[in-house]
Design a protein around this motif. Structure first.
Motif, PDB file in Angstrom:
ATOM      1  N   ILE A 167      -1.948   1.233   6.610  1.00 39.52           N
ATOM      2  CA  ILE A 167      -3.163   0.448   6.394  1.00 39.52           C
ATOM      3  C   ILE A 167      -3.393  -0.462   7.595  1.00 39.52           C
ATOM      4  O   ILE A 167      -2.438  -0.925   8.242  1.00 39.52           O
ATOM      5  CB  ILE A 167      -3.051  -0.378   5.087  1.00 39.52           C
ATOM      6  N   ARG A 170      -7.662  -8.844   1.730  1.00 46.80           N
ATOM      7  CA  ARG A 170      -7.128  -9.185   0.416  1.00 46.80           C
ATOM      8  C   ARG A 170      -7.143 -10.712   0.252  1.00 46.80           C
ATOM      9  O   ARG A 170      -6.752 -11.447   1.177  1.00 46.80           O
ATOM     10  CB  ARG A 170      -5.707  -8.659   0.254  1.00 46.80           C
ATOM     11  N   PRO A 208       0.831  -1.204   0.000  1.00 43.17           N
ATOM     12  CA  PRO A 208       0.000   0.000   0.000  1.00 43.17           C
ATOM     13  C   PRO A 208       0.867   1.257   0.000  1.00 43.17           C
ATOM     14  O   PRO A 208       2.006   1.232   0.471  1.00 43.17           O
ATOM     15  CB  PRO A 208      -0.802  -0.125   1.297  1.00 43.17           C
TER      16      PRO A 208
END
Length: 654
Positions: A529, A537, A525
């Protein structure tokens, strides 16, 4: 029909005992029903035709499987016994459908057949409040006077040796034994499975009480001696050791599945197999008209497979061990009722089995059962007060389906005797709810088998979270003790705390995180996050992120799996919970049991007939009745509003 007074008029008849609940039949339904009643403190009697065959596995020596594994875990979550005994007797374990999503993951274990029966018998023999007796129940006894709503009322049972046992409720779990016949080609025997005695008289007793009786058929394959099998021509299937046990109690206590497991094997039928069957189809009782009962669509005989699926040249057969201390191997998928000499040719046509020695021949079995449409969702008869039925007598097939019904019937028989509110598990709470609702609402014209596709909310009804759904119910009725319930609540708290922690834990981009993510094909990212977002994910797992999650506590595998699954499927679960809320709304719209559906204008004739037969307890159940359309449900909703308005008007006028 028999009353106790009339039964006592028979020569030498006598009262042998008095119990709260009598359970007839000690298969998987009967064992769960008796276990539940006794654990709930009721004086319980369990009758069986053969003590040495208690909890017998007459067909496939396995527990669990697709959708069935979910049922076993639900039985255990409620406080049942099947999962614990299965864990003790497993010789191979696997998690089916692992390549698919967690909604359809299903545990399955190959059993040591004789060990399972012995362990179950020993566990029940040592259970307080439970008496087990080998006897043949030939009749249920009822009160001479009908109840206020016109029903007969259970008062006891009569044995073939003229003994009367008084009781307040009866749970019949007769399996495939009622008026059973076995078929082996032209040879027909009046026998139960495995050559055991059949039940005679009980079916007539129920008919005399106006209980509707159906007739079904099922079958079982040959067993061969493994010393006569050439395994080099077969595909080996090993077990898995990284799956949880069936019992949540065992899982919480750190009990693992066996590390040393016995393999299974598989082969495919050959052109010769197909030809042998085709040449002798006229000798199959199934097609000659000798068998009257309806067979299972989802577990057909091998000749039925070739007949139905004529476009297929071959079918897969699994060769499975029957136990640690026996040479018997079970040919799953190869059930038949063809004659003995034809079975020899069929078996010898399979790869690796050309010299196989058959130790037990296959056979078909036909038996009487109760029409499940005559039952309520508690599994109590709508016709006879205090009469419950569970298992194959209700039209289902399979040990797991039987056990699931058995524990529900046992719980409700106990609650009825104690004058307490019944337990109904609905379709949103468990596969057991789907199973029972399907049977009592839709009925069945063939042996019913549980499948994941039958459950509308299967993402919510996973095998791993059956405890979170059903253990509070088991605790409420007294099947889960305080110690186990405390461990359960600690687990649920640990799951929620960890989900909350990782939602609030943010990780900045780093070389370590980049390396971890790239190892599974994911990208780093651009900014900080949360761990929760990373876990959502598809490629990322909770375990993968351990190196960058410094504050992580040591958690058990079951907690980790629940945390990861709940987060990955959070969006889907919210959608499913919205559907469940709408489902619950219809379930709360109660339909009075004295409704005369013939008088409701706008209902189609078929709907009136079906509604009158099933007598649904709410609009939700009515909507699932075959032959009742959405338009009919709309009419019912208007009718309920009319009733509500009329009652409100009456109160105002008063």
């Amino acid at each position: 029909m028999f009353t106790i007074d009339k039964a006592l008029e028979k020569e030498y008849t006598y009262v042998a005992g008095e119990f709260d609940v009598v359970v007839v039949g000690a298969g998987h339904a009967g064992c769960e029903a008796a276990h539940a009643c006794a654990k709930m403190g009721l004086k319980t009697m369990l009758f069986t035709l053969a003590l040495d065959s208690l909890a017998n596995l007459p067909c496939n020596p396995s527990i669990g499987g697709t959708a069935k594994g979910q049922l076993v875990r639900e039985i255990d979550a409620l406080g049942g016994i099947m999962g614990k005994i299965a864990d003790e007797c497993a010789i191979q374990t696997r998690m089916l459908n692992r390549s698919k999503g967690p909604a359809v993951h299903s545990p399955r274990a190959q059993m040591d057949r004789s060990k399972y029966s012995v362990r179950m018998k020993h566990a029940l023999e040592n259970l307080p409040n439970l008496t087990i007796k080998q006897a043949h129940i030939v009749s249920v006894l009822v009160d001479e006077e009908l109840t206020a709503d016109g029903k007969s009322k259970i008062t006891g049972v009569l044995t073939g040796t003229n003994a009367i046992y008084k009781c307040k409720a009866v749970v019949i779990c007769s399996g495939t034994y009622m008026e059973a016949k076995t078929f082996l080609g032209e040879v027909i025997n009046e026998s139960g499975p495995d050559g055991l005695p059949r039940s005679v008289g009980l079916s007539k007793s129920l008919r005399d009480l106006n209980v509707p009786i159906l007739r079904f058929k099922t079958g079982t394959p040959v067993r061969v001696n493994k010393n006569s099998v050439d395994f080099t021509q077969m595909t080996r299937q090993d077990g898995e050791t990284d799956i949880p046990p069936f019992s949540y109690d065992n899982e919480m206590n750190g009990v693992k599945v066996p590390s040393e497991q016995i393999p299974c094997w598989s082969v495919w039928t050959t052109p010769e197999t197909k030809q042998v069957i085709a040449d002798n189809m006229h000798r199959s009782p199934l097609y000659s008209g000798v068998i009257e009962g309806v067979g299972p669509r989802y577990c057909p005989s091998i000749e039925d497979k070739f007949k139905r699926f004529s476009d297929k040249d071959r079918h897969q057969i699994f060769i499975e061990p029957m136990g640690e201390n026996t040479n018997e191997m079970y040919l799953q998928g190869f059930s038949t009722s063809l004659p003995e000499e034809i079975q020899e040719k069929m078996v010898h046509s399979l790869p690796g089995l050309s010299n196989a020695v058959i130790q037990r021949n296959a056979y078909a079995i036909e038996y009487d059962l109760v029409d499940p449409l005559s039952l309520s969702a508690t599994l109590e008869s709508k016709i006879v007060d205090g009469l419950f039925t569970a298992g194959q007598i209700n039209g289902s097939s399979g040990y797991e389906e039987a056990g699931a019904q058995g524990i529900v019937a046992g719980i409700n028989a106990a609650l009825k005797v104690n004058g307490e509110e019944a337990l109904i598990i609905d379709r949103s709470e468990g596969y057991v709810g789907v199973l029972i609702d399907d049977l009592v609402t839709k009925g069945t014209n063939e042996p019913y088998r549980m499948m994941t596709s039958r459950a509308e909310y299967r993402l919510f009804l996973r095998q791993d979270n059956a405890d979170s759904r059903l253990t509070p119910l088991g605790f409420r009725v007294g099947l889960i003790d305080q110690e186990r319930y405390d461990r359960f609540t600690n687990k649920i708290n640990a799951i929620e705390e960890e989900k909350e922690r990782i939602r609030k834990t943010y990780i900045a981009p780093s070389d370590t995180l980049k390396e971890l993510l790239e190892s599974v094909g994911s990208v780093l990212p651009v900014s900080g996050i949360s761990i929760a977002e990373l876990i959502k994910r598809p490629q990322v797992t909770y375990k993968l992120l351990a190196p960058v999650d410094k504050d992580r506590k040591e958690l058990s595998d079951d907690v980790v799996f629940a945390v990861e699954t709940d987060l990955k499927y959070e969006g889907y679960l919210k959608l499913e919970q919205d559907k469940i809320r709408k489902f619950k709304e219809l379930e709360t719209k109660v339909l009075p049991q004295d409704i005369c559906y013939e008088d409701i204008k706008g209902l189609r004739i078929e709907a009136r007939q079906k509604l009158d037969k099933v007598k649904p307890v709410n609009v939700g159940q009515a909507s699932r009745i075959s032959g009742v359309s959405p338009a009919d449900i709309a009419v019912l909703m208007v009718y309920l509003q009319t009733i509500k308005h009329s009652k409100t008007t009456e109160k105002i006028e008063e």
